[in-house]
Design an enzyme around this catalytic site. Structure first.
Site, PDB file in Angstrom:
ATOM      1  N   GLU A   1      -1.213  -8.925   4.858  1.00 43.81           N
ATOM      2  CA  GLU A   1      -0.940  -8.983   6.304  1.00 43.81           C
ATOM      3  C   GLU A   1      -2.184  -8.719   7.142  1.00 43.81           C
ATOM      4  OE1 GLU A   1      -0.906  -4.570   5.706  1.00 43.81           O
ATOM      5  OE2 GLU A   1      -0.611  -6.372   4.485  1.00 43.81           O
TER       6      GLU A   1
ATOM      7  N   HIS B   1      -3.593  -5.783   1.036  1.00 44.44           N
ATOM      8  CA  HIS B   1      -2.969  -6.027   2.344  1.00 44.44           C
ATOM      9  C   HIS B   1      -3.053  -7.504   2.751  1.00 44.44           C
ATOM     10  CE1 HIS B   1      -2.396  -1.830   3.862  1.00 44.44           C
ATOM     11  NE2 HIS B   1      -3.393  -1.564   3.040  1.00 44.44           N
TER      12      HIS B   1
ATOM     13  N   CYS C   1       0.843  -1.191   0.000  1.00 45.82           N
ATOM     14  CA  CYS C   1       0.000   0.000   0.000  1.00 45.82           C
ATOM     15  C   CYS C   1       0.891   1.260   0.000  1.00 45.82           C
ATOM     16  CB  CYS C   1      -0.993  -0.048   1.154  1.00 45.82           C
ATOM     17  SG  CYS C   1      -2.410   1.051   0.922  1.00 45.82           S
TER      18      CYS C   1
END
Length: 250
Positions: free
Chosen positions: A217, A215, A98
């Site tokens: 994660e 994302h 990002c």
């Protein structure tokens, strides 16, 4: 690092970065030791790079994105060019997610087609004109060869960005990115930001530097997925990417 040792991840923090805890957790679950390093600490002692096997730039709003997303941090990190070049040439890995992706392209290290650290691609305001906060499906591009991508096919992941539309400087840059297999991920189905070619992530010319807008994660357990009660969710979730990296540098 020695077989069995936990590889070290240098994860940048501070100055508006805000997805660092999620990214730290992902690498720890994948078997790494994470050193959270404030941007100012790194700039005052660039030799800290040498101890790492992976450099990670998390999402967030570095410097408030005031003069463009990731622009200020990219400008400051360009001072580390010689250290980053040695790091990459040694085969070690870099990821930007990002805002971290925005930083890497504006530094010029990604995709770095001509080894000049020039800005060849960038990420601009979403075509929708609004901040996108949703789950999307991305697909690994088969022609892309990178230690980050082993065994990854289709992945559901969240996005949260206002400037995620991938564009190339010109048609020649785009043609070379496609020809050289540097597209890592494409949006499948909905293209949430209007990215050229539905591109959601790219690697550099060495395959060791990965940048992506979604994302992974933020998808570490099945219950992170909004539909986990209604259908089978891949138990590896977004973790395979991080396990790949840890295995590669180990």
């Amino acid at each position: 690092s020695a077989a069995g040792a936990r590889p070290r991840v240098m994860l940048l923090t501070g100055l508006g970065i805000n997805a660092d805890r999620e990214l730290s957790t992902a690498f720890e679950i994948a078997g790494a030791t994470v050193d959270r390093v404030h941007v100012n600490e790194l700039l005052s002692d660039p030799s800290r790079i040498d101890a790492a096997g992976i450099i990670a730039l998390p999402g967030g709003f570095s410097y408030g994105d005031h003069v463009g997303s990731g622009m200020m941090l990219a400008h400051r990190l360009r001072a580390l060019r010689s250290h980053m070049e040695r790091f990459r040439e040694s085969g070690r890995l870099v990821i930007g997610i990002c805002n971290g992706f925005q930083v890497l392209v504006k530094m010029g290290i990604l995709p770095d087609l001509d080894a000049r650290w020039e800005r060849e691609v960038t990420l601009v305001h979403n075509a929708s004109g609004r901040f996108e906060d949703s789950w999307v499906t991305i697909e690994r591009e088969r022609s892309c060869s990178s230690p980050w991508l082993d065994g990854i096919g289709v992945l559901d992941v969240p996005i949260r960005h206002g400037e995620g539309r991938f564009v190339a400087r010109d048609e020649e840059v785009l043609r070379r990115i496609e020809r050289d297999g540097l597209v890592a991920f494409r949006y499948r189905g909905r293209n949430p930001n209007g990215s050229t070619g539905s591109i959601a992530g790219v690697v550099d010319r060495t395959g060791t530097v990965l940048g992506m807008m979604p994302h992974p994660e933020a998808f570490l357990i099945e219950q992170n997925h909004p539909l986990w009660r209604h259908r089978r969710i891949d138990p590896e979730c977004g973790l395979r990417l991080f396990r790949n990296a840890v295995a590669a540098v180990r």
